[in-house]
Design a protein around this motif. Sequence first.
Motif, PDB file in Angstrom:
ATOM      1  N   TRP A  24       0.834  -1.207   0.000  1.00  0.00           N
ATOM      2  CA  TRP A  24       0.000   0.000   0.000  1.00  0.00           C
ATOM      3  C   TRP A  24       0.865   1.252   0.000  1.00  0.00           C
ATOM      4  O   TRP A  24       0.542   2.246  -0.647  1.00  0.00           O
ATOM      5  CB  TRP A  24      -0.928  -0.007   1.219  1.00  0.00           C
ATOM      6  CG  TRP A  24      -1.873   1.149   1.252  1.00  0.00           C
ATOM      7  CD1 TRP A  24      -2.981   1.317   0.471  1.00  0.00           C
ATOM      8  CD2 TRP A  24      -1.785   2.286   2.096  1.00  0.00           C
ATOM      9  NE1 TRP A  24      -3.600   2.502   0.774  1.00  0.00           N
ATOM     10  CE2 TRP A  24      -2.887   3.124   1.777  1.00  0.00           C
ATOM     11  CE3 TRP A  24      -0.913   2.698   3.094  1.00  0.00           C
ATOM     12  CZ2 TRP A  24      -3.123   4.334   2.422  1.00  0.00           C
ATOM     13  CZ3 TRP A  24      -1.144   3.902   3.733  1.00  0.00           C
ATOM     14  CH2 TRP A  24      -2.231   4.704   3.403  1.00  0.00           C
ATOM     15  N   LEU A  25       1.992   1.222   0.700  1.00  0.00           N
ATOM     16  CA  LEU A  25       2.863   2.395   0.764  1.00  0.00           C
ATOM     17  C   LEU A  25       3.813   2.494  -0.421  1.00  0.00           C
ATOM     18  O   LEU A  25       4.253   3.584  -0.772  1.00  0.00           O
ATOM     19  CB  LEU A  25       3.684   2.351   2.064  1.00  0.00           C
ATOM     20  CG  LEU A  25       2.911   2.587   3.357  1.00  0.00           C
ATOM     21  CD1 LEU A  25       3.824   2.366   4.558  1.00  0.00           C
ATOM     22  CD2 LEU A  25       2.344   4.005   3.391  1.00  0.00           C
ATOM     23  N   SER A  26       4.143   1.350  -1.046  1.00  0.00           N
ATOM     24  CA  SER A  26       5.193   1.372  -2.052  1.00  0.00           C
ATOM     25  C   SER A  26       4.694   1.381  -3.490  1.00  0.00           C
ATOM     26  O   SER A  26       5.418   1.815  -4.390  1.00  0.00           O
ATOM     27  CB  SER A  26       6.118   0.153  -1.858  1.00  0.00           C
ATOM     28  OG  SER A  26       5.393  -1.056  -2.017  1.00  0.00           O
ATOM     29  N   PRO A  65      23.744  -7.892   9.725  1.00  0.00           N
ATOM     30  CA  PRO A  65      24.914  -7.294   9.080  1.00  0.00           C
ATOM     31  C   PRO A  65      24.694  -5.868   8.609  1.00  0.00           C
ATOM     32  O   PRO A  65      25.659  -5.175   8.283  1.00  0.00           O
ATOM     33  CB  PRO A  65      25.169  -8.229   7.894  1.00  0.00           C
ATOM     34  CG  PRO A  65      23.830  -8.844   7.606  1.00  0.00           C
ATOM     35  CD  PRO A  65      23.164  -8.981   8.939  1.00  0.00           C
ATOM     36  N   GLU A  66      23.437  -5.432   8.562  1.00  0.00           N
ATOM     37  CA  GLU A  66      23.130  -4.072   8.144  1.00  0.00           C
ATOM     38  C   GLU A  66      21.811  -3.646   8.792  1.00  0.00           C
ATOM     39  O   GLU A  66      20.977  -4.483   9.127  1.00  0.00           O
ATOM     40  CB  GLU A  66      23.018  -3.970   6.622  1.00  0.00           C
ATOM     41  CG  GLU A  66      21.955  -4.892   6.033  1.00  0.00           C
ATOM     42  CD  GLU A  66      21.956  -4.895   4.514  1.00  0.00           C
ATOM     43  OE1 GLU A  66      21.398  -3.935   3.941  1.00  0.00           O
ATOM     44  OE2 GLU A  66      22.508  -5.850   3.920  1.00  0.00           O
ATOM     45  N   PRO A  67      21.611  -2.354   8.975  1.00  0.00           N
ATOM     46  CA  PRO A  67      20.350  -1.900   9.579  1.00  0.00           C
ATOM     47  C   PRO A  67      19.209  -1.965   8.576  1.00  0.00           C
ATOM     48  O   PRO A  67      19.419  -1.907   7.367  1.00  0.00           O
ATOM     49  CB  PRO A  67      20.666  -0.451   9.969  1.00  0.00           C
ATOM     50  CG  PRO A  67      21.707  -0.027   8.990  1.00  0.00           C
ATOM     51  CD  PRO A  67      22.546  -1.240   8.720  1.00  0.00           C
ATOM     52  N   PHE A  68      17.999  -2.107   9.091  1.00  0.00           N
ATOM     53  CA  PHE A  68      16.804  -2.054   8.248  1.00  0.00           C
ATOM     54  C   PHE A  68      15.697  -1.426   9.066  1.00  0.00           C
ATOM     55  O   PHE A  68      15.277  -1.981  10.074  1.00  0.00           O
ATOM     56  CB  PHE A  68      16.381  -3.453   7.782  1.00  0.00           C
ATOM     57  CG  PHE A  68      15.142  -3.450   6.921  1.00  0.00           C
ATOM     58  CD1 PHE A  68      15.221  -3.143   5.579  1.00  0.00           C
ATOM     59  CD2 PHE A  68      13.902  -3.738   7.465  1.00  0.00           C
ATOM     60  CE1 PHE A  68      14.085  -3.129   4.774  1.00  0.00           C
ATOM     61  CE2 PHE A  68      12.755  -3.733   6.679  1.00  0.00           C
ATOM     62  CZ  PHE A  68      12.858  -3.433   5.329  1.00  0.00           C
ATOM     63  N   ASN A  69      15.238  -0.283   8.640  1.00  0.00           N
ATOM     64  CA  ASN A  69      14.207   0.445   9.382  1.00  0.00           C
ATOM     65  C   ASN A  69      12.881   0.501   8.645  1.00  0.00           C
ATOM     66  O   ASN A  69      11.970   1.220   9.051  1.00  0.00           O
ATOM     67  CB  ASN A  69      14.690   1.869   9.684  1.00  0.00           C
ATOM     68  CG  ASN A  69      15.900   1.871  10.598  1.00  0.00           C
ATOM     69  OD1 ASN A  69      15.946   1.136  11.580  1.00  0.00           O
ATOM     70  ND2 ASN A  69      16.896   2.696  10.274  1.00  0.00           N
ATOM     71  N   GLY A  70      12.761  -0.265   7.556  1.00  0.00           N
ATOM     72  CA  GLY A  70      11.529  -0.238   6.782  1.00  0.00           C
ATOM     73  C   GLY A  70      10.477  -1.179   7.346  1.00  0.00           C
ATOM     74  O   GLY A  70      10.659  -1.824   8.379  1.00  0.00           O
ATOM     75  N   ILE A  71       9.351  -1.248   6.656  1.00  0.00           N
ATOM     76  CA  ILE A  71       8.263  -2.157   7.031  1.00  0.00           C
ATOM     77  C   ILE A  71       8.506  -3.501   6.364  1.00  0.00           C
ATOM     78  O   ILE A  71       8.824  -3.571   5.176  1.00  0.00           O
ATOM     79  CB  ILE A  71       6.909  -1.572   6.594  1.00  0.00           C
ATOM     80  CG1 ILE A  71       6.632  -0.269   7.338  1.00  0.00           C
ATOM     81  CG2 ILE A  71       5.785  -2.568   6.839  1.00  0.00           C
ATOM     82  CD1 ILE A  71       5.398   0.448   6.849  1.00  0.00           C
ATOM     83  N   SER A  72       8.372  -4.581   7.102  1.00  0.00           N
ATOM     84  CA  SER A  72       8.634  -5.899   6.528  1.00  0.00           C
ATOM     85  C   SER A  72       7.467  -6.863   6.762  1.00  0.00           C
ATOM     86  O   SER A  72       6.700  -7.153   5.853  1.00  0.00           O
ATOM     87  CB  SER A  72       9.924  -6.478   7.097  1.00  0.00           C
ATOM     88  OG  SER A  72       9.891  -6.504   8.527  1.00  0.00           O
TER      89      SER A  72
END
Length: 239
Positions: A157-159, A219-226
């Motif tokens: 819906w957001l993407s 190993p890396e940041p992720f701040n999105g919606i999953s």
Amino acid sequence: MTPVTEPLDPAVAVNDYDSFAEEYAAENENSLLNAYIERPAMLDLAGDVSGRRILDAGCGSGALTARLRERGAIVTGIDASAGMLAVARRRLGDDADLRVADLREPLPFGDDEFDDVIASLVLHYLEDWGPTLAELRRLIKPGGRLIASVNHPFVEWLSEDPRPVYRDTTSYTDLWTFGGKQYPLTFWRRPLHAMTGAFTDAGFRLSVISEPKTAPDAPEPFNGISFMCFVVEVPRSAA
């Protein structure tokens, strides 16, 4: 795994996991979304599973099954893809209880046979959750749990442009790349109220709704919606 918007080849089968089981298993093993967000979240929600009889519904290549067994659970794994189960058997050994079964059909188990059912990233492949949830509830003992994860209802819906109608239940197909090749996967998006309503209509009681964070050792940041995760329980007595 990143979806690619391209015209689909009508000659290519959709959701044919047998055709890319090896490639998918390799990607799933260490990908950020699977290995550092969804899988740790599901294990945290499951908690202490020692001695519990668990059905891993849609077990795929067996990554979650393996972790549950390491924690002392007695696990049966089912999947609609024989190719994915072949990968799982190599991981888990010949003594693993793995069976080909389609969640859209009656399952080969007795009533109240499991303490818990795990449904990891599988319900969003189904157009109608009703029959599947009713069947899973039949298999779970009173006081037992269904622990499920799905794509977060806000992701598409957001993407997407134009945005789909959030309140509608609709399908969409994307090309996903595994091992350098592209394969079509079809999912069903539905709003949160449709998800919770399907659980309660099937006789479950909502216990937890969570939006998992990235594991600290990622190993890396992720701040999105999953993803969105649910724990729903079978009441111990009819209320």
